[in-house]
Design an enzyme around this catalytic site. Structure first.
Site, PDB file in Angstrom:
ATOM      1  N   ILE A  17       0.825  -1.217   0.000  1.00 61.36           N
ATOM      2  CA  ILE A  17       0.000   0.000   0.000  1.00 61.36           C
ATOM      3  C   ILE A  17       0.857   1.264   0.000  1.00 61.36           C
ATOM      4  O   ILE A  17       0.441   2.290  -0.546  1.00 61.36           O
ATOM      5  CB  ILE A  17      -0.991  -0.005   1.179  1.00 61.36           C
ATOM      6  CG1 ILE A  17      -2.112   1.003   0.925  1.00 61.36           C
ATOM      7  CG2 ILE A  17      -0.297   0.256   2.525  1.00 61.36           C
ATOM      8  CD1 ILE A  17      -3.358   0.760   1.711  1.00 61.36           C
ATOM      9  N   GLY A  38       3.043  -3.876  11.208  1.00 58.12           N
ATOM     10  CA  GLY A  38       2.211  -4.095  10.014  1.00 58.12           C
ATOM     11  C   GLY A  38       2.143  -2.900   9.072  1.00 58.12           C
ATOM     12  O   GLY A  38       3.140  -2.235   8.809  1.00 58.12           O
ATOM     13  N   ASP A  40       0.778  -0.045   9.597  1.00 54.15           N
ATOM     14  CA  ASP A  40       1.076   1.196  10.345  1.00 54.15           C
ATOM     15  C   ASP A  40       2.588   1.456  10.309  1.00 54.15           C
ATOM     16  O   ASP A  40       3.060   2.552   9.989  1.00 54.15           O
ATOM     17  CB  ASP A  40       0.582   0.994  11.781  1.00 54.15           C
ATOM     18  CG  ASP A  40       0.334   2.292  12.524  1.00 54.15           C
ATOM     19  OD1 ASP A  40      -0.047   2.233  13.700  1.00 54.15           O
ATOM     20  OD2 ASP A  40       0.515   3.373  11.926  1.00 54.15           O
ATOM     21  N   VAL A 130      -2.725  -8.164  12.987  1.00 52.63           N
ATOM     22  CA  VAL A 130      -2.563  -8.190  14.459  1.00 52.63           C
ATOM     23  C   VAL A 130      -3.923  -8.244  15.170  1.00 52.63           C
ATOM     24  O   VAL A 130      -4.084  -8.870  16.207  1.00 52.63           O
ATOM     25  CB  VAL A 130      -1.791  -6.918  14.898  1.00 52.63           C
ATOM     26  CG1 VAL A 130      -1.870  -6.670  16.381  1.00 52.63           C
ATOM     27  CG2 VAL A 130      -0.343  -7.023  14.453  1.00 52.63           C
TER      28      VAL A 130
HETATM   29  N1  APR Z   1       0.694  -3.100   2.293  1.00 56.64           N
HETATM   30  C1  APR Z   1      -0.541  -3.683   2.289  1.00 56.64           C
HETATM   31  N2  APR Z   1      -0.981  -4.506   3.268  1.00 56.64           N
HETATM   32  C2  APR Z   1      -0.124  -4.760   4.294  1.00 56.64           C
HETATM   33  C3  APR Z   1       1.186  -4.182   4.375  1.00 56.64           C
HETATM   34  C4  APR Z   1       1.574  -3.327   3.304  1.00 56.64           C
HETATM   35  N3  APR Z   1       2.785  -2.738   3.280  1.00 56.64           N
HETATM   36  N4  APR Z   1       1.777  -4.629   5.526  1.00 56.64           N
HETATM   37  C5  APR Z   1       0.888  -5.455   6.129  1.00 56.64           C
HETATM   38  N5  APR Z   1      -0.247  -5.549   5.393  1.00 56.64           N
HETATM   39  C6  APR Z   1      -1.476  -6.314   5.655  1.00 56.64           C
HETATM   40  C7  APR Z   1      -1.368  -7.464   6.626  1.00 56.64           C
HETATM   41  O1  APR Z   1      -0.861  -8.604   5.958  1.00 56.64           O
HETATM   42  C8  APR Z   1      -2.831  -7.633   7.007  1.00 56.64           C
HETATM   43  O2  APR Z   1      -3.483  -8.385   6.004  1.00 56.64           O
HETATM   44  O3  APR Z   1      -2.408  -5.427   6.263  1.00 56.64           O
HETATM   45  C9  APR Z   1      -3.392  -6.199   6.945  1.00 56.64           C
HETATM   46  C10 APR Z   1      -3.657  -5.556   8.295  1.00 56.64           C
HETATM   47  O4  APR Z   1      -2.699  -6.026   9.211  1.00 56.64           O
HETATM   48  P1  APR Z   1      -2.098  -5.071  10.379  1.00 56.64           P
HETATM   49  O5  APR Z   1      -1.164  -4.124   9.778  1.00 56.64           O
HETATM   50  O6  APR Z   1      -1.614  -5.996  11.457  1.00 56.64           O
HETATM   51  O7  APR Z   1      -3.345  -4.230  10.896  1.00 56.64           O
HETATM   52  P2  APR Z   1      -4.507  -4.620  11.919  1.00 56.64           P
HETATM   53  O8  APR Z   1      -4.817  -6.072  11.919  1.00 56.64           O
HETATM   54  O9  APR Z   1      -5.603  -3.636  11.622  1.00 56.64           O
HETATM   55  O10 APR Z   1      -3.873  -4.295  13.336  1.00 56.64           O
HETATM   56  C11 APR Z   1      -3.625  -2.951  13.654  1.00 56.64           C
HETATM   57  O11 APR Z   1      -1.372  -3.412  14.247  1.00 56.64           O
HETATM   58  O12 APR Z   1       0.498  -2.490  13.374  1.00 56.64           O
HETATM   59  C12 APR Z   1      -0.374  -2.411  14.436  1.00 56.64           C
HETATM   60  O13 APR Z   1      -0.327  -0.104  15.079  1.00 56.64           O
HETATM   61  C13 APR Z   1      -1.115  -1.116  14.459  1.00 56.64           C
HETATM   62  O14 APR Z   1      -2.008  -1.522  16.630  1.00 56.64           O
HETATM   63  C14 APR Z   1      -2.333  -1.507  15.243  1.00 56.64           C
HETATM   64  C15 APR Z   1      -2.606  -2.924  14.768  1.00 56.64           C
END
Ligand code: APR
Length: 182
Positions: A17, A38, A40, A130
């Site tokens: 993304i 992730g 973020d 997460v």
């Molecule tokens: N581009 C697209 N998708 C991504 C990327 C990227 N660069 N990196 C990770 N993902 C995907 C993951 O594989 C997952 O399918 O994004 C999706 C959401 O995963 P997370 O990032 O873990 O988000 P979420 O499940 O909403 O958890 C949010 O995680 O990173 C922390 O600060 C954040 O506390 C918050 C929690």
């Protein structure tokens, strides 16, 4: 996979993304708005310190970002012009209003994009990392919310950027299901 809904292209791709050149990308943030892992972590790394500075200003003004709500910053060093930070629910079995909160996260992100004249937006799969939200349920919620919103208000493109081939397939199946009940 692409589908036209009215004048809006609904587009599912596999990718990173942070590399998307849509007007805005959406961050799967947490209520603290100070970054994380992730998506973020990837967005703060790629966007640079400007994004965190803007998030801190938002915190100073309104505290963090409640689950299901969304706030907007610039895109920092990334190609995109804006990052819309939204907070999805943590999955805890499905009896804590998680489905509605996930709907709200997508709806409020789209609404904030509309309010800022944004014409193209990229979403990650919110809450399915997460936060452990089952991805088949999340995909249906994400696509249904997007479809209902763009039936009322047209964007040029609403893009879902899935990180893995498997996740892309789940979203493609969900979209096929959604379009077959037309
Ligand atoms: N581009 C697209 N998708 C991504 C990327 C990227 N660069 N990196 C990770 N993902 C995907 C993951 O594989 C997952 O399918 O994004 C999706 C959401 O995963 P997370 O990032 O873990 O988000 P979420 O499940 O909403 O958890 C949010 O995680 O990173 C922390 O600060 C954040 O506390 C918050 C929690």
């Amino acid at each position: 996979m692409e589908k036209m809904i009215g004048k809006t292209k609904l587009n599912l791709i596999q990718g990173d993304i942070t590399l998307q050149e849509t007007d805005a990308i959406v961050n799967a943030a947490n209520t603290g708005l100070l970054g994380g892992g992730g998506v973020d972590g990837a967005i703060h790394r790629a966007g640079g310190p400007k994004i965190l500075e803007e998030c801190k200003k938002i915190r100073a003004k309104q505290g963090g970002c409640p689950t299901g709500e969304a706030v907007i910053t610039s895109g920092g060093n990334m190609a995109t012009g804006y990052v819309i930070h939204t907070v999805g629910p943590v999955w805890s079995g499905g009896n804590r209003n998680e489905e509605q909160l996930l709907r709200n996260a997508y709806y409020n992100s789209l609404n904030l994009a509309k309010e800022n004249g944004i014409k193209s937006i990229s979403f990650p799969s919110i809450s399915t990392g997460v936060y452990r939200f089952p991805i088949d349920k999340a995909a249906r919620i994400a696509l249904t919310t997007a479809k209902e919103f763009i039936q009322e208000y047209s964007f040029e493109e609403v893009r879902f950027v899935l990180f893995s081939e498997k996740d892309l397939q789940v979203y493609e199946e969900a979209l096929k299901g959604l379009m077959s009940v037309e």
